[in-house]
Write an enzyme that holds these catalytic residues in place. Sequence first.
Site, mmCIF file in Angstrom:
data_model
loop_
_atom_site.group_PDB
_atom_site.id
_atom_site.type_symbol
_atom_site.label_atom_id
_atom_site.label_comp_id
_atom_site.label_asym_id
_atom_site.label_seq_id
_atom_site.Cartn_x
_atom_site.Cartn_y
_atom_site.Cartn_z
ATOM 1 C CG HIS A 186 35.493 15.289 50.753
ATOM 2 N ND1 HIS A 186 35.279 15.964 49.698
ATOM 3 C CD2 HIS A 186 35.233 13.382 49.491
ATOM 4 C CE1 HIS A 186 34.485 15.355 48.991
ATOM 5 N NE2 HIS A 186 34.738 14.198 48.901
ATOM 6 C CB CYS A 486 32.056 -1.243 48.300
ATOM 7 S SG CYS A 486 31.398 -0.426 46.891
#
EC number: 2.7.3.9
Length: 556
Positions: A186, A486
């Site tokens: 993250h 992606c």
Amino acid sequence: METTLRGVGVSHGVAIGEVRHMGTAVLEPPAKQIPAEEAEREQGRARKAVEAVAADLMARGNLAGGEAQAVLEAQAMMAQDPELMADVERRIAVGSTAERGVYDAFAAYRELLAGAGEYLAGRVADLDDVRNRIVARLLGVPMPGVPDSDEPYVLVARDLAPADTALLDPTLVLGFVTEEGGPTSHSAILARALGVPAVVALPGAGELAEGTMIAVDGSTGEIFVDPSEDKKAQLEAAAAARRAALAASTGPGATADGHKVPLLANIGGPADVEAAVDAGAEGVGLFRTEFLFLDDSKQAPSEEKQVAAYRQVLEAFPEGRVVVRVLDAGADKPLDFLTPADEPNPALGVRGLRTLLDHPEVLRTQLTALAKAVEGLPVYLEVMAPMVADRTDARAFADACREAGLRAKFGAMVEIPSAALRARSILQEVEFLSLGTNDLAQYTFAADRQVGAVSRLQDPWQPALLDLVALSAESAKAEGKSCGVCGEAASDPLLACVLAGLGVTSLSMGAASIPYVRATLAKYTLAQCERAAAAARASDSAEHARSAAQAVLSGE
């Protein structure tokens, strides 16, 4: 004396400044018994503290927007977990103070997560941060967080909680270095979104003394401790040259000989659209829709709410391509109304498309909302399913899209090795593939993307991962269809050239990375990219693959 350390570079740029360490709260409250008549009051204190921390996390998410918002909302849901709160109240009922009850309940839950496999173990850092914030509020001590400073600095921490990373001030925090984390953690993703140079998985980062001057190269992962004036000048000159190249590079993505490689943006919601447009994104390659569902873990958002949010993004890219990923729930994004609470390993259980096929009404509402949102708009809408394992999955998704009246291309994400190995079979049912390299690496190497100890296996330069990318791209070419990337691999400019050489037809990344990738692609021909790709695949390690590709592209 200048020394050099090496971690994993996860966000481009150079930062030179003094070390400041992340502050922490007093973690362990005293263990003292309270009289029975005080239990109700203490339970009330605990509930208020939990609600306050959850509200603070939600507010931080609203301020940060985009990817950060989804991460922080997930943390807020963690703070309000009803089973966890019930355990806190049970502990207080038998004599614990509010702060000790919270501490012990979270410790028990932490132990469960840590022992539940690497994927869930990666959530421990987020859980610890929530616990620290609640305990700090109850004890009346400062919250954990970034240090107060009037002067710019380089932030050093064991790990950075999303709540801290999301609101870093780039005018004060020149860059950051962490001991834990990986290239797809993250913190790494948010660092790239902020455009802050960052290095993670640096052994011994916590031993860098407060006030030490360091130079951080977020591209190479190198840390120069007490750099010489010559080294500073060298790094600053390289950074200036990079900025000049970025400013000179405009227009659609393409190699030096004109081979088109559309550069698209990964977005987490409407808040990310402006940055994508400013960066010159040619569309959206990954529109994550989870942000809508995290607002309320008890029920799915209404069709009307979904239509409004989707249309806001679609309107921003007239004549452009927008690829929407339907809800990817499960694993680290649990939702009370969808995902089972008792799975022994959610990463390998019912998640992504599996969850939606178990709850067809949720999928149907989302697809119907997308069909209505695109009506009358001059945009090329494509919709893809996460966690497709085989042709049966792909057929079920395509059938659901048709039944919802969706006039768009239907695609499948390649995140499971089986999907890459059987890509031609899957392409009999759908019109495009999109490689999610973060999860594809995780499942290929059995290496959790949040665990720093296995970060080398999360490196997208791993030759085995490149083999799976090549296999998918070759299958798509044979079927006359497209195959994009992606995952975070697309944000590495050098690797972007290799991906183009492997046959990938588009690249999608965080908006901040688009100028770097555009400028680098424009320096090399497609033939050079293909030779670099072949050299990388012929290597036996990620490090050698990168070096081999670099050698080819630099003409060595």
